[in-house]
Design an enzyme around this catalytic site. Structure first.
Site, PDB file in Angstrom:
ATOM      1  N   LYS A   1      28.674   1.350 -26.260  1.00 30.02           N
ATOM      2  CA  LYS A   1      29.762   0.484 -25.816  1.00 30.02           C
ATOM      3  C   LYS A   1      29.423  -0.072 -24.434  1.00 30.02           C
ATOM      4  CE  LYS A   1      32.840   4.269 -24.217  1.00 30.02           C
ATOM      5  NZ  LYS A   1      31.729   5.146 -23.961  1.00 30.02           N
TER       6      LYS A   1
ATOM      7  N   ASP B   1      19.770 -11.001 -15.265  1.00 30.35           N
ATOM      8  CA  ASP B   1      20.281  -9.625 -15.280  1.00 30.35           C
ATOM      9  C   ASP B   1      19.258  -8.678 -15.908  1.00 30.35           C
ATOM     10  OD1 ASP B   1      23.371  -7.983 -16.394  1.00 30.35           O
ATOM     11  OD2 ASP B   1      21.996  -7.619 -14.725  1.00 30.35           O
TER      12      ASP B   1
ATOM     13  N   LYS C   1      17.270  -5.575 -16.205  1.00 30.30           N
ATOM     14  CA  LYS C   1      17.322  -4.172 -15.740  1.00 30.30           C
ATOM     15  C   LYS C   1      17.157  -3.297 -16.974  1.00 30.30           C
ATOM     16  CE  LYS C   1      22.381  -4.371 -15.778  1.00 30.30           C
ATOM     17  NZ  LYS C   1      23.607  -4.339 -15.010  1.00 30.30           N
TER      18      LYS C   1
ATOM     19  N   ASN D   1      19.505  -3.395 -19.949  1.00 31.85           N
ATOM     20  CA  ASN D   1      19.585  -4.582 -20.828  1.00 31.85           C
ATOM     21  C   ASN D   1      18.350  -4.735 -21.691  1.00 31.85           C
ATOM     22  OD1 ASN D   1      22.097  -5.297 -19.992  1.00 31.85           O
ATOM     23  ND2 ASN D   1      21.366  -6.674 -18.386  1.00 31.85           N
TER      24      ASN D   1
ATOM     25  N   ASP E   1      21.472  -8.955 -23.937  1.00 31.54           N
ATOM     26  CA  ASP E   1      22.598  -9.209 -23.035  1.00 31.54           C
ATOM     27  C   ASP E   1      22.416 -10.446 -22.164  1.00 31.54           C
ATOM     28  OD1 ASP E   1      24.787  -6.982 -21.188  1.00 31.54           O
ATOM     29  OD2 ASP E   1      24.885  -9.090 -21.715  1.00 31.54           O
TER      30      ASP E   1
ATOM     31  N   THR F   1      25.201  -2.732 -10.866  1.00 32.73           N
ATOM     32  CA  THR F   1      24.247  -2.395  -9.826  1.00 32.73           C
ATOM     33  C   THR F   1      23.743  -3.620  -9.065  1.00 32.73           C
ATOM     34  OG1 THR F   1      22.099  -1.456  -9.355  1.00 32.73           O
ATOM     35  CG2 THR F   1      22.341  -2.503 -11.493  1.00 32.73           C
TER      36      THR F   1
HETATM   37  C1  LIG Z   1      21.832   3.346 -29.438  1.00 33.12           C
HETATM   38  C2  LIG Z   1      20.789   3.274 -30.494  1.00 33.12           C
HETATM   39  N1  LIG Z   1      20.136   4.364 -30.939  1.00 33.12           N
HETATM   40  N2  LIG Z   1      19.280   3.934 -31.869  1.00 33.12           N
HETATM   41  C3  LIG Z   1      18.416   4.846 -32.604  1.00 33.12           C
HETATM   42  C4  LIG Z   1      19.370   2.590 -32.014  1.00 33.12           C
HETATM   43  C5  LIG Z   1      20.327   2.163 -31.134  1.00 33.12           C
HETATM   44  C6  LIG Z   1      20.721   0.788 -30.951  1.00 33.12           C
HETATM   45  N3  LIG Z   1      21.685   0.346 -30.101  1.00 33.12           N
HETATM   46  C7  LIG Z   1      21.691  -1.011 -30.248  1.00 33.12           C
HETATM   47  C8  LIG Z   1      22.454  -2.007 -29.629  1.00 33.12           C
HETATM   48  C9  LIG Z   1      23.428  -1.622 -28.573  1.00 33.12           C
HETATM   49  C10 LIG Z   1      24.169  -0.431 -28.563  1.00 33.12           C
HETATM   50  N4  LIG Z   1      24.900  -0.394 -27.426  1.00 33.12           N
HETATM   51  N5  LIG Z   1      24.558  -1.444 -26.719  1.00 33.12           N
HETATM   52  C11 LIG Z   1      25.074  -1.576 -25.354  1.00 33.12           C
HETATM   53  C12 LIG Z   1      26.271  -2.468 -25.355  1.00 33.12           C
HETATM   54  C13 LIG Z   1      27.346  -2.196 -26.231  1.00 33.12           C
HETATM   55  C14 LIG Z   1      28.461  -3.039 -26.167  1.00 33.12           C
HETATM   56  C15 LIG Z   1      28.493  -4.114 -25.274  1.00 33.12           C
HETATM   57  C16 LIG Z   1      27.397  -4.358 -24.436  1.00 33.12           C
HETATM   58  C17 LIG Z   1      26.285  -3.540 -24.478  1.00 33.12           C
HETATM   59  C18 LIG Z   1      23.688  -2.226 -27.381  1.00 33.12           C
HETATM   60  C19 LIG Z   1      22.211  -3.335 -30.032  1.00 33.12           C
HETATM   61 CL1  LIG Z   1      23.111  -4.653 -29.340  1.00 33.12          CL
HETATM   62  C20 LIG Z   1      21.249  -3.628 -30.993  1.00 33.12           C
HETATM   63  N6  LIG Z   1      20.502  -2.665 -31.567  1.00 33.12           N
HETATM   64  C21 LIG Z   1      20.730  -1.371 -31.195  1.00 33.12           C
HETATM   65  N7  LIG Z   1      20.133  -0.243 -31.622  1.00 33.12           N
END
Ligand SMILES: Cc1nn(C)cc1-c1nc2c(-c3cnn(Cc4ccccc4)c3)c(Cl)cnc2[nH]1
Length: 284
Positions: free
Chosen positions: A23, A138, A140, A143, A156, A174
């Site tokens: 999230k 951005d 970092k 992202n 992002d 940050t």
């Molecule tokens: C965590 C994770 N563990 N594994 C094994 C794969 C993933 C994974 N995560 C993603 C994600 C993912 C998840 N969270 N976020 C951070 C976020 C969430 C909401 C708003 C802004 C930023 C990105 C995505 Cl976009 C796209 N692909 C993803 N894959």
């Protein structure tokens, strides 16, 4: 399998929703499978009420507009979007190995070959963006995601803009990656991403950002270029970091120079014999 791109035919019922992946400040991301094709993707769910409160609709529209038109192996794809009464849904490429910053925190810091490989992939993604006059702004670890083959995926684009700009959106999060020209709120160009690439290289190798401190002290250290590269970092890596962390944007290395830097070449170009061997195997 291909995702239908025209947003008219996209709706929530098309997807089987899986586990929450993460999230952010606005919304959550879920693993999702497109029922017809079995195509795995990430579904980012944003609540319209939160977007209105945060006055981030324009930023979101820009993120969708920019990211939908990008095609690069190191940039996370945005396949489409749709909305219902109270939510906006973004259909995003699923990065199979998750968030890079979690890997960095777990490892403490990355080996030089691994860091160089990531920096080379970032330089390739940024060269593609800058050619389209897009500044990410951005960069970092938070992202950057990692694909199923270990390749990195820049994500992002909420902060990206078309260069040049002196957009004064308030910075939240940050300050570690902010270049001096953005702290001074001067007009800034794509060289802000080169500064951030220098900060990122440092953080990959050292495990913390070069100017990390309290928010006020971080800003002071940035504008005075007050950082030290620890002795365990190789001279070549230190050379790349110091040629990117320059106060004058025009004095920072270009992305082409980053790709040709001895530290990158040493760790990323296949050795001649290795390349020869690959070529011979393909000819057989
Ligand atoms: C965590 C994770 N563990 N594994 C094994 C794969 C993933 C994974 N995560 C993603 C994600 C993912 C998840 N969270 N976020 C951070 C976020 C969430 C909401 C708003 C802004 C930023 C990105 C995505 Cl976009 C796209 N692909 C993803 N894959």
């Amino acid at each position: 399998p291909q995702m239908p791109s025209n947003s008219k035919s996209l709706h929530l019922g098309m997807f089987e929703i899986g586990r929450a992946l993460g999230k952010g400040k606005f919304g959550r991301v879920y693993l999702a499978k497109e029922r017809k094709t079995g195509f795995l993707c990430a579904l980012k769910v944003l609540h319209k009420s939160e977007l209105q409160q945060g006055r981030v609709e324009t930023q979101l529209r820009r993120e969708v507009e920019i990211q939908s038109n990008l095609r690069h192996p190191n940039i996370l794809r945005l396949f489409g979007h749709f909305h219902d009464n109270d939510r906006v849904f973004l259909i995003i490429e699923y990065a199979g190995q998750g968030e890079l910053y979690k890997k960095l925190r777990k490892a403490g810091s990355f080996s030089e070959p691994r860091a160089a490989s990531y920096v080379a992939q970032m330089a390739s993604a940024l060269a593609y963006l800058h050619k389209k006059h897009v500044i990410h702004r951005d960069i970092k670890p938070e992202n950057i995601l990692v694909g199923s083959h270990g390749e990195i995926k820049l994500s992002d684009f909420g902060w990206s803009v078309h260069a040049p700009t002196n957009r004064r959106t308030t910075i939240c999060g940050t300050l570690d990656y902010l270049p001096p020209e953005m702290l001074r709120q001067d007009a800034h160009g794509d060289k802000v991403d080169l500064w951030a690439l220098g900060v990122l290289t440092y953080e990959f190798l050292v495990g913390c950002a070069p100017f990390e401190d309290t928010p006020l002290t971080t800003q002071k250290r940035i504008v005075h270029l007050d950082f030290k590269v620890p002795d365990f970092v190789s001279p070549e890596a230190k050379d790349l970091i110091t040629r990117l962390l320059r106060l004058d944007p025009e004095k920072r290395l270009s992305l082409e120079q980053v790709a040709e830097h001895p530290w990158i070449v040493k760790h990323c170009q296949k050795s001649k014999t290795n390349r020869e061997r690959t070529r011979n195997n393909h000819q057989r």
